[in-house]
Design a protein around this motif. Sequence first.
Motif, PDB file in Angstrom:
ATOM      1  N   SER A  86      11.906 -11.130   7.684  1.00 31.32           N
ATOM      2  CA  SER A  86      13.167 -11.791   7.318  1.00 31.32           C
ATOM      3  C   SER A  86      14.023 -10.819   6.516  1.00 31.32           C
ATOM      4  O   SER A  86      13.520  -9.860   5.912  1.00 31.32           O
ATOM      5  N   ARG A  87      15.315 -11.065   6.490  1.00 29.55           N
ATOM      6  CA  ARG A  87      16.230 -10.171   5.785  1.00 29.55           C
ATOM      7  C   ARG A  87      16.011 -10.223   4.274  1.00 29.55           C
ATOM      8  O   ARG A  87      16.362  -9.283   3.560  1.00 29.55           O
ATOM      9  N   GLU A  88      15.438 -11.293   3.785  1.00 30.91           N
ATOM     10  CA  GLU A  88      15.206 -11.437   2.351  1.00 30.91           C
ATOM     11  C   GLU A  88      13.890 -10.800   1.904  1.00 30.91           C
ATOM     12  O   GLU A  88      13.637 -10.638   0.715  1.00 30.91           O
ATOM     13  N   GLU A  89      13.059 -10.416   2.864  1.00 30.09           N
ATOM     14  CA  GLU A  89      11.715  -9.929   2.555  1.00 30.09           C
ATOM     15  C   GLU A  89      11.744  -8.487   2.065  1.00 30.09           C
ATOM     16  O   GLU A  89      12.485  -7.647   2.579  1.00 30.09           O
ATOM     17  N   THR A  90      10.924  -8.186   1.064  1.00 28.75           N
ATOM     18  CA  THR A  90      10.714  -6.801   0.635  1.00 28.75           C
ATOM     19  C   THR A  90       9.567  -6.228   1.446  1.00 28.75           C
ATOM     20  O   THR A  90       8.462  -6.796   1.471  1.00 28.75           O
ATOM     21  N   ILE A  91       9.808  -5.105   2.105  1.00 31.17           N
ATOM     22  CA  ILE A  91       8.819  -4.507   2.998  1.00 31.17           C
ATOM     23  C   ILE A  91       8.125  -3.362   2.262  1.00 31.17           C
ATOM     24  O   ILE A  91       8.772  -2.419   1.812  1.00 31.17           O
ATOM     25  N   THR A  92       6.819  -3.466   2.159  1.00 32.28           N
ATOM     26  CA  THR A  92       6.023  -2.460   1.453  1.00 32.28           C
ATOM     27  C   THR A  92       5.305  -1.573   2.455  1.00 32.28           C
ATOM     28  O   THR A  92       4.632  -2.066   3.360  1.00 32.28           O
ATOM     29  N   ILE A  93       5.452  -0.272   2.296  1.00 24.28           N
ATOM     30  CA  ILE A  93       4.782   0.693   3.175  1.00 24.28           C
ATOM     31  C   ILE A  93       3.880   1.582   2.326  1.00 24.28           C
ATOM     32  O   ILE A  93       4.330   2.215   1.369  1.00 24.28           O
ATOM     33  N   THR A  94       2.615   1.612   2.684  1.00 25.28           N
ATOM     34  CA  THR A  94       1.633   2.420   1.959  1.00 25.28           C
ATOM     35  C   THR A  94       0.806   3.233   2.962  1.00 25.28           C
ATOM     36  O   THR A  94       0.737   2.887   4.146  1.00 25.28           O
ATOM     37  N   PRO A  95       0.162   4.309   2.522  1.00 21.43           N
ATOM     38  CA  PRO A  95      -0.682   5.103   3.432  1.00 21.43           C
ATOM     39  C   PRO A  95      -1.945   4.351   3.814  1.00 21.43           C
ATOM     40  O   PRO A  95      -2.325   3.373   3.163  1.00 21.43           O
ATOM     41  N   LEU A  96      -2.606   4.802   4.879  1.00 21.04           N
ATOM     42  CA  LEU A  96      -3.862   4.205   5.303  1.00 21.04           C
ATOM     43  C   LEU A  96      -4.866   4.255   4.156  1.00 21.04           C
ATOM     44  O   LEU A  96      -5.152   5.315   3.611  1.00 21.04           O
ATOM     45  N   ARG A  97      -5.387   3.096   3.817  1.00 23.24           N
ATOM     46  CA  ARG A  97      -6.219   2.985   2.622  1.00 23.24           C
ATOM     47  C   ARG A  97      -7.582   3.639   2.765  1.00 23.24           C
ATOM     48  O   ARG A  97      -8.183   4.099   1.788  1.00 23.24           O
ATOM     49  N   ALA A  98      -8.111   3.705   3.974  1.00 27.25           N
ATOM     50  CA  ALA A  98      -9.484   4.174   4.167  1.00 27.25           C
ATOM     51  C   ALA A  98      -9.629   5.686   4.084  1.00 27.25           C
ATOM     52  O   ALA A  98     -10.756   6.188   4.043  1.00 27.25           O
ATOM     53  N   PHE A  99      -8.501   6.414   4.047  1.00 26.76           N
ATOM     54  CA  PHE A  99      -8.572   7.867   4.090  1.00 26.76           C
ATOM     55  C   PHE A  99      -7.847   8.488   2.902  1.00 26.76           C
ATOM     56  O   PHE A  99      -6.904   7.909   2.370  1.00 26.76           O
ATOM     57  N   PRO A 100      -8.256   9.684   2.493  1.00 26.83           N
ATOM     58  CA  PRO A 100      -7.648  10.322   1.321  1.00 26.83           C
ATOM     59  C   PRO A 100      -6.158  10.628   1.553  1.00 26.83           C
ATOM     60  O   PRO A 100      -5.766  11.046   2.644  1.00 26.83           O
ATOM     61  N   VAL A 101      -5.362  10.435   0.527  1.00 23.53           N
ATOM     62  CA  VAL A 101      -3.934  10.728   0.608  1.00 23.53           C
ATOM     63  C   VAL A 101      -3.713  12.234   0.503  1.00 23.53           C
ATOM     64  O   VAL A 101      -4.313  12.912  -0.337  1.00 23.53           O
ATOM     65  N   VAL A 102      -2.848  12.755   1.367  1.00 25.08           N
ATOM     66  CA  VAL A 102      -2.376  14.133   1.243  1.00 25.08           C
ATOM     67  C   VAL A 102      -1.090  14.124   0.418  1.00 25.08           C
ATOM     68  O   VAL A 102      -1.015  14.700  -0.648  1.00 25.08           O
ATOM     69  N   ARG A 103      -0.083  13.398   0.928  1.00 27.17           N
ATOM     70  CA  ARG A 103       1.146  13.187   0.165  1.00 27.17           C
ATOM     71  C   ARG A 103       1.912  12.019   0.771  1.00 27.17           C
ATOM     72  O   ARG A 103       2.035  11.932   1.998  1.00 27.17           O
ATOM     73  N   ASP A 104       2.412  11.152  -0.063  1.00 20.48           N
ATOM     74  CA  ASP A 104       3.221  10.001   0.349  1.00 20.48           C
ATOM     75  C   ASP A 104       2.496   9.185   1.418  1.00 20.48           C
ATOM     76  O   ASP A 104       1.435   8.643   1.146  1.00 20.48           O
ATOM     77  N   LEU A 105       3.028   9.125   2.643  1.00 22.60           N
ATOM     78  CA  LEU A 105       2.437   8.295   3.689  1.00 22.60           C
ATOM     79  C   LEU A 105       1.481   9.063   4.592  1.00 22.60           C
ATOM     80  O   LEU A 105       0.973   8.512   5.571  1.00 22.60           O
TER      81      LEU A 105
END
Length: 260
Positions: A86-105
């Motif tokens: 919906s247009r009112e919804e805040t959309i959250t984007i995060t990296p894949l949780r099961a793997f180590p983060v390199v940078r950002d996404l």
Amino acid sequence: MTATGTGYDARFRIWRGDAEGGELRDFTVEVHEGEVVLDIVHRLQATQAADLAVRWNCKAGKCGSCSAEINGRPRLMCMTRMSTFSREETITITPLRAFPVVRDLVTDVSFNYTKAREVPAFVPPQGLAPGEYRMQQVDVDRSQEFRKCIECFLCQDTCHVVRDHEENKAAFAGPRFLMRVAELDMHPLDAAESEGLDRKRTAQEEHGLGYCNITKCCTEVCPEGIKITDNALIPLKERAVDRKYDPLVWLGSKISRRRD
């Protein structure tokens, strides 16, 4: 939130950081009709966060590169339409949780390449050259479903055996590669047993088939619609159990050992 023609401004929360840590940061980005989440990420890079790291390639749902978690669900950003929200919804984007983060996404998915190398390859039948293989269409259809995998690793990410228990990674191949073992075990031309390779046994003892408790979460997130649990993992489990507890197989193994 303001409308601009056929577009509107949407609220996003995007994880920014690296292996040392990070946080969710808020952005407001313009959205137009027909766009997907990856379009918005590209617009964000062009207008507000030029250093935002994101992995992508084809933007057609076939390379599997742009995997991320959108509102907590593993998805391909290029196949997730903004009209989903919906247009009112805040959309959250995060990296894949099961793997180590390199940078950002961007995450380090090398775990999956390690597991891929641990699965023994197809063993060609003796006496036949490439091009001489013949299969029934039903066998082709069965393998073809598994070959649709684009290795986005969403199934690996959502599998709680990997996602919630880092210590399991050494012993568990995950749904993507257990599906590969199942595909080879079902293949009518695979001559692994003639080479002393029992794929059902290795599925249990080397790839961690017993860790899977068939919750079907891997099937639910597959962008190709592969029935990973029903058509690969459950049949593989059934064959592995039959093999292990079949009295004739047990007797045959005892006779074989005595001859040796």
